[in-house]
Design a protein around this motif. Structure first.
Motif, PDB file in Angstrom:
ATOM      1  N   MET A 294       0.835  -1.200   0.000  1.00 19.65           N
ATOM      2  CA  MET A 294       0.000   0.000   0.000  1.00 19.65           C
ATOM      3  C   MET A 294       0.876   1.258   0.000  1.00 19.65           C
ATOM      4  O   MET A 294       0.647   2.156  -0.807  1.00 19.65           O
ATOM      5  CB  MET A 294      -0.930  -0.050   1.217  1.00 19.65           C
ATOM      6  N   ILE A 295       1.846   1.331   0.881  1.00 22.25           N
ATOM      7  CA  ILE A 295       2.712   2.507   0.969  1.00 22.25           C
ATOM      8  C   ILE A 295       3.563   2.638  -0.295  1.00 22.25           C
ATOM      9  O   ILE A 295       3.746   3.752  -0.816  1.00 22.25           O
ATOM     10  CB  ILE A 295       3.606   2.463   2.231  1.00 22.25           C
ATOM     11  N   ASP A 296       4.037   1.499  -0.827  1.00 23.11           N
ATOM     12  CA  ASP A 296       4.843   1.545  -2.050  1.00 23.11           C
ATOM     13  C   ASP A 296       4.040   2.127  -3.211  1.00 23.11           C
ATOM     14  O   ASP A 296       4.559   2.918  -4.006  1.00 23.11           O
ATOM     15  CB  ASP A 296       5.359   0.150  -2.415  1.00 23.11           C
ATOM     16  N   GLU A 297       2.759   1.734  -3.316  1.00 25.83           N
ATOM     17  CA  GLU A 297       1.910   2.262  -4.386  1.00 25.83           C
ATOM     18  C   GLU A 297       1.724   3.767  -4.242  1.00 25.83           C
ATOM     19  O   GLU A 297       1.739   4.499  -5.239  1.00 25.83           O
ATOM     20  CB  GLU A 297       0.535   1.584  -4.355  1.00 25.83           C
ATOM     21  N   ILE A 298       1.553   4.229  -3.022  1.00 22.71           N
ATOM     22  CA  ILE A 298       1.375   5.661  -2.782  1.00 22.71           C
ATOM     23  C   ILE A 298       2.660   6.412  -3.104  1.00 22.71           C
ATOM     24  O   ILE A 298       2.626   7.503  -3.686  1.00 22.71           O
ATOM     25  CB  ILE A 298       0.890   5.921  -1.338  1.00 22.71           C
ATOM     26  N   GLU A 299       3.791   5.830  -2.752  1.00 25.49           N
ATOM     27  CA  GLU A 299       5.079   6.471  -3.080  1.00 25.49           C
ATOM     28  C   GLU A 299       5.243   6.608  -4.587  1.00 25.49           C
ATOM     29  O   GLU A 299       5.698   7.643  -5.077  1.00 25.49           O
ATOM     30  CB  GLU A 299       6.245   5.686  -2.471  1.00 25.49           C
ATOM     31  N   GLU A 300       4.842   5.570  -5.324  1.00 25.63           N
ATOM     32  CA  GLU A 300       4.910   5.630  -6.794  1.00 25.63           C
ATOM     33  C   GLU A 300       3.989   6.726  -7.321  1.00 25.63           C
ATOM     34  O   GLU A 300       4.360   7.470  -8.226  1.00 25.63           O
ATOM     35  CB  GLU A 300       4.527   4.278  -7.398  1.00 25.63           C
ATOM     36  N   LEU A 301       2.787   6.809  -6.752  1.00 21.66           N
ATOM     37  CA  LEU A 301       1.836   7.842  -7.164  1.00 21.66           C
ATOM     38  C   LEU A 301       2.404   9.235  -6.903  1.00 21.66           C
ATOM     39  O   LEU A 301       2.359  10.109  -7.781  1.00 21.66           O
ATOM     40  CB  LEU A 301       0.503   7.676  -6.430  1.00 21.66           C
ATOM     41  N   LEU A 302       2.930   9.460  -5.704  1.00 18.17           N
ATOM     42  CA  LEU A 302       3.477  10.775  -5.368  1.00 18.17           C
ATOM     43  C   LEU A 302       4.610  11.143  -6.318  1.00 18.17           C
ATOM     44  O   LEU A 302       4.712  12.293  -6.760  1.00 18.17           O
ATOM     45  CB  LEU A 302       3.947  10.810  -3.911  1.00 18.17           C
ATOM     46  N   GLU A 303       5.436  10.167  -6.648  1.00 23.68           N
ATOM     47  CA  GLU A 303       6.527  10.432  -7.600  1.00 23.68           C
ATOM     48  C   GLU A 303       5.974  10.722  -8.990  1.00 23.68           C
ATOM     49  O   GLU A 303       6.417  11.655  -9.662  1.00 23.68           O
ATOM     50  CB  GLU A 303       7.485   9.235  -7.642  1.00 23.68           C
ATOM     51  N   GLU A 304       4.987   9.925  -9.406  1.00 25.79           N
ATOM     52  CA  GLU A 304       4.394  10.090 -10.740  1.00 25.79           C
ATOM     53  C   GLU A 304       3.779  11.465 -10.923  1.00 25.79           C
ATOM     54  O   GLU A 304       3.894  12.080 -11.986  1.00 25.79           O
ATOM     55  CB  GLU A 304       3.337   9.008 -10.944  1.00 25.79           C
ATOM     56  N   ILE A 305       3.093  11.967  -9.884  1.00 28.23           N
ATOM     57  CA  ILE A 305       2.423  13.263 -10.027  1.00 28.23           C
ATOM     58  C   ILE A 305       3.341  14.432  -9.677  1.00 28.23           C
ATOM     59  O   ILE A 305       2.923  15.580  -9.735  1.00 28.23           O
ATOM     60  CB  ILE A 305       1.113  13.328  -9.214  1.00 28.23           C
ATOM     61  N   GLY A 306       4.573  14.132  -9.314  1.00 28.14           N
ATOM     62  CA  GLY A 306       5.556  15.186  -9.096  1.00 28.14           C
ATOM     63  C   GLY A 306       5.491  15.853  -7.744  1.00 28.14           C
ATOM     64  O   GLY A 306       5.850  17.024  -7.614  1.00 28.14           O
ATOM     65  N   PHE A 307       5.045  15.129  -6.723  1.00 35.02           N
ATOM     66  CA  PHE A 307       5.011  15.721  -5.386  1.00 35.02           C
ATOM     67  C   PHE A 307       6.433  15.994  -4.913  1.00 35.02           C
ATOM     68  O   PHE A 307       7.309  15.156  -5.003  1.00 35.02           O
ATOM     69  CB  PHE A 307       4.308  14.794  -4.381  1.00 35.02           C
ATOM     70  N   ASP A 308       6.644  17.206  -4.405  1.00 36.13           N
ATOM     71  CA  ASP A 308       7.940  17.599  -3.856  1.00 36.13           C
ATOM     72  C   ASP A 308       7.687  18.334  -2.547  1.00 36.13           C
ATOM     73  O   ASP A 308       7.170  19.457  -2.544  1.00 36.13           O
ATOM     74  CB  ASP A 308       8.676  18.509  -4.848  1.00 36.13           C
ATOM     75  N   ALA A 309       8.046  17.692  -1.447  1.00 38.97           N
ATOM     76  CA  ALA A 309       7.796  18.279  -0.126  1.00 38.97           C
ATOM     77  C   ALA A 309       8.531  19.600   0.063  1.00 38.97           C
ATOM     78  O   ALA A 309       8.105  20.440   0.856  1.00 38.97           O
ATOM     79  CB  ALA A 309       8.194  17.293   0.977  1.00 38.97           C
ATOM     80  N   GLU A 310       9.605  19.811  -0.679  1.00 40.56           N
ATOM     81  CA  GLU A 310      10.366  21.064  -0.561  1.00 40.56           C
ATOM     82  C   GLU A 310       9.587  22.261  -1.095  1.00 40.56           C
ATOM     83  O   GLU A 310       9.787  23.386  -0.647  1.00 40.56           O
ATOM     84  CB  GLU A 310      11.708  20.946  -1.297  1.00 40.56           C
TER      85      GLU A 310
END
Length: 155
Positions: A1-17
């Motif tokens: 579940m967490i791995d899928e969310i990490e892939e999604l965040l990367e795919e949509i370009g999430f950047d915490a900075e």
């Protein structure tokens, strides 16, 4: 579940900075938007449901502030701003907006009924039935986007 969310965040370009959200807040919101319960998220992240609830609440507050900031910035740059006083019939608002847009050479891509719906939906409780109950500012950007703000908003 967490791995899928990490892939999604990367795919949509999430950047915490550069985001108003922390990485953990983005994870929790992404999971909640997919219908995952707070308890299941807590198990997956190794934390308590109360902590997940707090993270989600903070994330939603941050998003609301970001939306308000964007609306404020758009209102600042909008070449058309129409003040709509309390007591105005909602049916009169489109003509006020069209007249102001004509003066500034801005095109609004909404029919009168569509524009009334946009204003009413965006104004929320500031419109009661057909009456504007709280003064509004209707802004129209040079691209024709309509933005509605409560005139007495002090947030």
């Amino acid at each position: 579940m967490i791995d899928e969310i990490e892939e999604l965040l990367e795919e949509i370009g999430f950047d915490a900075e550069t985001s108003v959200l922390t990485h953990r807040q983005a994870q929790v919101l992404a999971l909640r938007e997919r219908g995952v319960s707070q308890a299941d998220i807590a198990d997956a992240l190794g934390t308590s449901r109360a902590n997940v609830s707090s993270i989600e609440s903070s994330a939603r507050e941050n998003l609301a502030k970001a939306r308000e900031t964007v609306a404020f910035a758009e209102a600042l740059r909008a070449p058309v701003r129409v003040r709509v006083p309390a007591g105005t019939d909602l049916y009169d608002v489109p003509q006020l907006v069209y007249d102001a847009c004509d003066e500034q050479g801005v095109k609004v891509d909404h029919t009168a009924p569509d524009l009334m719906k946009v204003v009413s939906d965006a104004a929320g409780p500031a419109v009661s039935g057909r009456e504007v109950s709280t003064p509004l500012i209707v802004g129209v950007t040079s691209e024709g986007m309509v933005r509605v703000r409560h005139q007495d908003r002090r947030e």
